[in-house]
Design a protein around this motif. Structure first.
Motif, PDB file in Angstrom:
ATOM      1  N   SER A 106       0.849  -1.282   0.060  1.00 29.60           N
ATOM      2  CA  SER A 106      -0.155   0.073   0.038  1.00 29.60           C
ATOM      3  C   SER A 106       0.805   1.290   0.160  1.00 29.60           C
ATOM      4  N   LEU A 157     -14.572   4.581   1.740  1.00 31.75           N
ATOM      5  CA  LEU A 157     -13.302   4.287   0.545  1.00 31.75           C
ATOM      6  C   LEU A 157     -12.556   3.275   1.208  1.00 31.75           C
ATOM      7  N   ALA A 158     -12.612   3.083   2.694  1.00 31.05           N
ATOM      8  CA  ALA A 158     -11.734   2.174   3.358  1.00 31.05           C
ATOM      9  C   ALA A 158     -12.621   2.322   4.667  1.00 31.05           C
ATOM     10  N   SER A 198      -5.828   2.432   4.116  1.00 29.38           N
ATOM     11  CA  SER A 198      -5.120   2.561   2.475  1.00 29.38           C
ATOM     12  C   SER A 198      -5.946   1.888   1.681  1.00 29.38           C
ATOM     13  N   ASP A 199      -5.537   1.763   0.419  1.00 28.49           N
ATOM     14  CA  ASP A 199      -6.260   0.922  -0.699  1.00 28.49           C
ATOM     15  C   ASP A 199      -6.552  -0.703   0.009  1.00 28.49           C
ATOM     16  N   ASP A 200      -5.918  -1.125   0.903  1.00 25.59           N
ATOM     17  CA  ASP A 200      -5.898  -2.453   1.362  1.00 25.59           C
ATOM     18  C   ASP A 200      -7.329  -2.783   1.919  1.00 25.59           C
ATOM     19  N   ALA A 244     -10.014  -1.172   1.001  1.00 28.17           N
ATOM     20  CA  ALA A 244     -11.245  -0.673   0.062  1.00 28.17           C
ATOM     21  C   ALA A 244     -12.384  -1.764   0.010  1.00 28.17           C
ATOM     22  N   PRO A 256     -13.176  -2.373  -5.713  1.00 30.60           N
ATOM     23  CA  PRO A 256     -11.900  -2.091  -6.249  1.00 30.60           C
ATOM     24  C   PRO A 256     -11.903  -0.826  -6.981  1.00 30.60           C
ATOM     25  N   HIS A 289     -13.134   1.967  -6.103  1.00 33.50           N
ATOM     26  CA  HIS A 289     -13.534   3.092  -5.104  1.00 33.50           C
ATOM     27  C   HIS A 289     -12.497   3.158  -4.112  1.00 33.50           C
ATOM     28  N   ARG A 290     -11.231   3.834  -4.343  1.00 28.99           N
ATOM     29  CA  ARG A 290     -10.164   3.676  -3.432  1.00 28.99           C
ATOM     30  C   ARG A 290      -9.889   4.926  -2.846  1.00 28.99           C
ATOM     31  N   SER A 315      -6.751   6.024  -2.870  1.00 28.53           N
ATOM     32  CA  SER A 315      -5.651   6.531  -3.803  1.00 28.53           C
ATOM     33  C   SER A 315      -6.243   7.220  -5.052  1.00 28.53           C
TER      34      SER A 315
END
Lengths: 185, 421
Positions: free
Chosen positions: B307, B345-346, B362-364, B366, B369, B371-372, B374
């Motif tokens: 991430s 988003l997370a 982080s994106d982890d 999310a 996929p 809608h993150r 970053s």
């Protein structure tokens, strides 16, 4: 039951009945154990050979079918270069071909042409002609399920005999050759 | 590794090889599930003649795969189940049908069990009737009490009869076993199983035989594969990798073979593998983009997704609210876009504590996929302490929210100071 309980003869016989039944059952099951489950009797014996036209291995632009073989007794041997048992029985076929008395037709089953040609070059080519059945579709019509398989077809185009699995000297001497002689004669 | 395991490995690797040749059916099932269901239903009526105790539907033997293809084709051509079963039995005989038709040659098969049942029932009834009659007679005709009479006339056999019966049963049983069974295996069971040295010798013999063969023959490649599998199962990995290399030399375009060698290289050189392992996997995937083992190896080789960006910081709870905190309360930390959908988003779910709780979003984390964090320069972070652990805010939950912050903010402090009304 009016006989007195003391009479030995009928009582003894009656007591043996279940035993007789038991031994009979064991006999039947024992006989069943001696059978080879791989030897599936082919329903094609006595039937006309399935019709097909397959390219020959040597010249793929030429096709061969049972109609062209009418009037002679021929042996169809199903083989493939990936088949180990085929390699084991192959010397017997080469030997048979040398006598010149048998028309041996090969059915190259689910194989690649280059591999099949290489295999024949290495092990000798006993076949008058070999048919390429790359998809195994004609093999299916013959009910092929275990390569190698060997069929005897008479001059009227009727399947007379099928052997599943590797040919042995005994099978050739005791089954194939006598049958061929009888059909030729 | 036990010998049994070695054998199981060798056999199962062969079986896998066979299974790998039918990548089609999964694809086909996706393409037309209704057709595939019909294929399987008909296949369940047919015996696979190679694995005789399996149905054509269940078996992965090549013949079964072919027959399924044949069924599929004929169904597409509009033929009925009856037609297809007739087609199969014309070629393979009634033996191919799991439910053979009732005809003169199969009458015994179909009716035999019922006949045996009837016979047995008849014999039982007769026996019981005789016993009843015998005991009545004995009871009338003698001075003995009725139960003693039963014991003598119908209930029990004499010792001589019992001994004779036992002999008559045991002697033929032993005789039959000596003919049909394998009495030798009772006496020397240990000699039946090959020792590790035997297996090792067999593998070495195979290796020598292969080396003695003229080089450059593509037909030998499968034999080298088999040798490699045997060596690998004896844990001689370097030799196994070498054997695969020989097989690849002879026939370079087999995805399974390439993946097998790559797998061994990874085993020898550690999970990092080697540049060669990576190349082999790429080549295998070029040949067959859906090859399962190559895909698995490719996934294992790919560097773990790190991430890169994200928000880190801690959540604190306002002193005046700390008294409302109870053990077991749940802390949700979510990141959202300042405007736009409520879908976070997370999301992080932690246990609430009076002490500051460190977090990293982080994106982890999310939820979708596309809608993150970053993807959005500006985000809002919310912390909520829930008694019920419910994902939706409830009255009485404690909340704190930041304003719009950068999606890379580090050392963020989120103060929980409000109560959901």
């Amino acid at each position: 039951m009016s006989a007195p309980a003391g009479k030995p003869a009928p009582r003894g016989l009656r007591f043996l009945w279940p035993l007789v039944a038991f031994i009979a059952l064991v006999g039947v099951l024992g006989a069943g154990l001696q059978l080879n489950p791989r030897e599936v009797p082919s329903p094609l014996i006595g039937q006309r050979v399935p019709s097909f036209a397959l390219p020959t291995l040597a010249a793929p632009e030429r096709t061969l079918g049972p109609e062209q073989l009418r009037g002679q007794v021929w042996v169809l041997n199903v083989w493939a270069s990936w088949c180990v048992a085929c390699q084991a029985e192959h010397p017997l076929l080469v030997e048979m071909a040398k006598t010149g008395q048998v028309t041996l037709i090969g059915l190259n089953y689910k194989d690649r042409r280059d591999l099949a040609l290489g295999w024949l070059a290495r092990h000798g080519n006993p076949y008058t002609a070999t048919l390429s059945d790359t998809q195994g579709r004609v093999g299916l019509d013959f009910g092929v399920y275990g390569v190698p398989e060997t069929y005897v077809i008479d001059s009227d185009g009727v399947i007379r005999h099928k052997h599943t699995g590797e040919l042995t000297r005994e099978v050739v001497q005791k089954q194939l050759l006598p049958l061929l002689r009888q059909l030729e004669g | 590794m036990s010998l049994r395991r070695v054998m199981v490995l060798i056999v199962s690797s062969l079986a896998l090889h066979v299974a790998a040749q039918d990548p089609g059916s999964a694809k086909l099932a996706v393409a037309d599930p209704a057709l595939e269901a019909r294929v399987m239903a008909i296949g369940a009526e047919l015996r696979c003649l190679v694995c005789q105790n399996e149905t054509v539907a269940a078996s992965n033997a090549e013949l079964a795969v072919d027959l399924r293809g044949q069924i599929r084709e004929q169904l597409r051509d509009g033929r009925s189940e009856v037609d297809i079963l007739a087609f199969m039995s014309q070629r393979y005989g009634d033996f191919v049908l799991y439910r053979p038709p009732l005809k003169t040659s199969t009458v015994l098969l179909w009716l035999g069990p019922f006949m045996l049942l009837l016979l047995g029932g008849f014999a039982l009834v007769r026996h019981l009737q005789r016993r009843a009659a015998g005991s009545l007679e004995a009871g009338e005709g003698s001075d003995l009490p009725a139960e003693h009479a039963t014991a003598i006339s119908g209930g029990a056999y004499s010792a001589r009869q019992l001994t004779l019966g036992a002999l008559v049963l045991a002697v033929p049983a032993l005789a039959l076993y000596s003919v049909l069974g394998q009495p030798a295996s009772i006496l020397q069971p240990a000699h039946a199983a090959p020792t590790l040295a035997d297996v090792d010798g067999m593998v070495r013999q195979m290796e020598q035989a292969l080396r003695a063969r003229p080089a450059g023959n593509a037909a030998d490649a499968p034999a080298w594969d088999m040798l490699a599998r045997a060596q690998a199962s004896l844990q001689r990995y370097a030799q196994a990798a070498e054997s695969y290399a020989r097989a690849i030399e002879l026939d370079p375009d087999d995805a399974q073979r390439l993946a097998d060698r790559a797998d061994l290289l990874r085993l020898i050189n550690g999970p990092g593998g080697s540049a060669e392992a990576e190349r082999l996997v790429q080549r295998a995937l070029a040949i067959d983009p859906r090859h399962p083992k190559a895909l698995a190896l490719a996934a294992a080789q790919a560097p773990a997704a790190t991430s890169t960006t994200g928000i880190s910081g801690r959540v604190e709870i306002a002193p005046e609210l700390r008294s409302r905190l109870q053990p077991g309360d749940t802390l949700y930390i979510t990141a959202r876009t300042p405007q736009g959908p409520r879908l976070p988003l997370a999301v992080l779910r932690l246990s609430a504590s009076e002490e500051p709780v460190a977090f990293k979003l982080s994106d982890d984390q999310a939820m979708a996929p596309d809608h993150r964090i970053s993807d959005h320069a500006q985000v809002v972070v919310e912390a909520r302490i829930s008694r019920s652990g419910d994902a939706m805010p409830k009255a009485g939950d404690l909340v704190g929210r930041t304003g719009a912050i950068a999606n890379t903010e580090q050392g963020l402090r989120v103060l929980v100071a409000g109560v959901v009304p």
